[in-house]
Design a protein around this motif. Structure first.
Motif, PDB file in Angstrom:
ATOM      1  N   GLY A  79       0.800  -1.223   0.000  1.00 26.46           N
ATOM      2  CA  GLY A  79       0.000   0.000   0.000  1.00 26.46           C
ATOM      3  C   GLY A  79       0.829   1.269   0.000  1.00 26.46           C
ATOM      4  O   GLY A  79       0.479   2.238   0.681  1.00 26.46           O
ATOM      5  N   VAL A  80       1.922   1.255  -0.766  1.00 31.64           N
ATOM      6  CA  VAL A  80       2.795   2.431  -0.841  1.00 31.64           C
ATOM      7  C   VAL A  80       3.006   2.803  -2.308  1.00 31.64           C
ATOM      8  O   VAL A  80       2.862   1.968  -3.204  1.00 31.64           O
ATOM      9  N   PRO A  81       3.382   4.073  -2.591  1.00 33.36           N
ATOM     10  CA  PRO A  81       3.618   4.494  -3.975  1.00 33.36           C
ATOM     11  C   PRO A  81       4.824   3.785  -4.590  1.00 33.36           C
ATOM     12  O   PRO A  81       5.764   3.407  -3.900  1.00 33.36           O
ATOM     13  N   VAL A  82       4.788   3.643  -5.908  1.00 32.79           N
ATOM     14  CA  VAL A  82       5.901   3.047  -6.642  1.00 32.79           C
ATOM     15  C   VAL A  82       7.002   4.093  -6.820  1.00 32.79           C
ATOM     16  O   VAL A  82       6.746   5.181  -7.345  1.00 32.79           O
ATOM     17  N   PRO A  83       8.225   3.817  -6.388  1.00 30.98           N
ATOM     18  CA  PRO A  83       9.318   4.791  -6.559  1.00 30.98           C
ATOM     19  C   PRO A  83       9.653   5.019  -8.030  1.00 30.98           C
ATOM     20  O   PRO A  83       9.513   4.106  -8.858  1.00 30.98           O
ATOM     21  N   ASP A  84      10.121   6.195  -8.316  1.00 33.31           N
ATOM     22  CA  ASP A  84      10.526   6.542  -9.675  1.00 33.31           C
ATOM     23  C   ASP A  84      12.008   6.203  -9.856  1.00 33.31           C
ATOM     24  O   ASP A  84      12.854   7.081 -10.064  1.00 33.31           O
ATOM     25  N   GLU A  85      12.325   4.935  -9.743  1.00 38.17           N
ATOM     26  CA  GLU A  85      13.695   4.453  -9.881  1.00 38.17           C
ATOM     27  C   GLU A  85      13.647   2.953 -10.110  1.00 38.17           C
ATOM     28  O   GLU A  85      12.646   2.299  -9.793  1.00 38.17           O
ATOM     29  N   PRO A  86      14.709   2.368 -10.641  1.00 36.33           N
ATOM     30  CA  PRO A  86      14.709   0.922 -10.887  1.00 36.33           C
ATOM     31  C   PRO A  86      14.611   0.121  -9.584  1.00 36.33           C
ATOM     32  O   PRO A  86      15.079   0.562  -8.533  1.00 36.33           O
ATOM     33  N   PHE A  87      14.027  -1.043  -9.682  1.00 38.59           N
ATOM     34  CA  PHE A  87      13.988  -1.965  -8.545  1.00 38.59           C
ATOM     35  C   PHE A  87      15.411  -2.432  -8.252  1.00 38.59           C
ATOM     36  O   PHE A  87      16.183  -2.697  -9.166  1.00 38.59           O
ATOM     37  N   PRO A  88      15.784  -2.534  -6.976  1.00 39.63           N
ATOM     38  CA  PRO A  88      17.163  -2.952  -6.652  1.00 39.63           C
ATOM     39  C   PRO A  88      17.486  -4.337  -7.206  1.00 39.63           C
ATOM     40  O   PRO A  88      16.661  -5.241  -7.168  1.00 39.63           O
ATOM     41  N   ARG A  89      18.681  -4.460  -7.714  1.00 37.86           N
ATOM     42  CA  ARG A  89      19.192  -5.755  -8.161  1.00 37.86           C
ATOM     43  C   ARG A  89      20.533  -5.948  -7.479  1.00 37.86           C
ATOM     44  O   ARG A  89      21.464  -5.179  -7.693  1.00 37.86           O
ATOM     45  N   SER A  90      20.621  -6.963  -6.631  1.00 38.75           N
ATOM     46  CA  SER A  90      21.845  -7.112  -5.857  1.00 38.75           C
ATOM     47  C   SER A  90      22.121  -8.572  -5.569  1.00 38.75           C
ATOM     48  O   SER A  90      21.239  -9.425  -5.640  1.00 38.75           O
ATOM     49  N   ASN A  91      23.393  -8.847  -5.247  1.00 38.98           N
ATOM     50  CA  ASN A  91      23.825 -10.152  -4.745  1.00 38.98           C
ATOM     51  C   ASN A  91      23.804 -11.251  -5.791  1.00 38.98           C
ATOM     52  O   ASN A  91      23.428 -12.383  -5.502  1.00 38.98           O
ATOM     53  N   ASP A  92      24.215 -10.920  -7.028  1.00 41.94           N
ATOM     54  CA  ASP A  92      24.411 -11.989  -7.987  1.00 41.94           C
ATOM     55  C   ASP A  92      25.623 -12.811  -7.568  1.00 41.94           C
ATOM     56  O   ASP A  92      26.294 -12.513  -6.590  1.00 41.94           O
TER      57      ASP A  92
END
Length: 210
Positions: free
Chosen positions: A183-196
């Motif tokens: 129930g929160v707004p969608v940020p205007d930035e890419p979704f985090p991608r980490s820990n490959d």
């Protein structure tokens, strides 16, 4: 009191989810990395591993969310203790999950700990008791068995947690389902991608030589 409980196994995008939750205001978010970075956390979880003594309020003091192990090992207890917390089950293809886990956390967990690093040895001891033995019965290296444990875990969460309280989530889905669920707004930035895998290997190598 925790507001979000991650029930997914490690290597299902849990670090990306941690970063996403913190970006959305549900931080700090607990993750296995806390055991690397906070010796006090290792001591608390060692008590859990040794005799089952649990003080969830103490373990999660100051945290608004938890993802990854060791918390995911105790999803039943945590969801009962925090009845208003929302639950996120991170998932991925079982075979790809196992390949990723075997190449990272399982390999790191079976490597000899540096003799001079008592903290690493203590953390290895705790994770073996709680996860490799507790979750996988000492058979994490058996792909068929580990995938069976993975699938049964995910199905148990799906069956136990009411639909209105549960989000089954693949991090490749991005912000939309997660923000809608919380129930929160969608940020205007890419979704985090980490820990490959490469990043994980570098982190383990760096920590073992510090």
């Amino acid at each position: 009191m925790l507001e979000v409980i991650g029930a997914g196994f490690g290597r299902t995008g849990t670090l990306s989810l941690k970063l996403a939750l913190e970006r959305l205001g549900f931080g700090p978010c607990h993750h296995m990395l806390e055991l690397f970075e906070n010796p006090g956390q290792v001591a608390l979880w060692e008590q859990v591993a040794q005799d089952g003594t649990v003080d969830w309020e103490e373990i999660y003091r100051g945290y608004r969310a938890t993802v990854d192990w060791p918390g995911a090992r105790f999803w039943r207890e945590l969801t009962a203790h925090c009845p208003h917390a929302k639950v996120i089950l991170t998932v991925r293809d079982p075979q790809r999950w196992y390949e990723s886990a075997a190449d990272t956390i399982f390999r790191a967990g079976s490597a000899p700990a540096p003799e001079a690093d008592a903290a690493i040895r203590q953390m290895r001891r705790v994770t073996h008791q709680l996860i490799w033995d507790g979750e996988f019965g000492g058979r994490a290296g058996d792909a068929k068995h580990a995938i069976k444990v993975f699938n049964e875990h995910n199905e148990a969460v799906r069956q136990a947690i009411p639909a209105h309280r549960l989000l089954v989530f693949e991090v490749s889905q991005g912000w939309g389902p997660l923000c809608g669920f919380l129930g929160v707004p969608v940020p205007d930035e890419p979704f985090p991608r980490s820990n490959d895998r490469e990043v994980f290997a570098a982190r383990v190598s760096r920590r073992s030589t510090e």
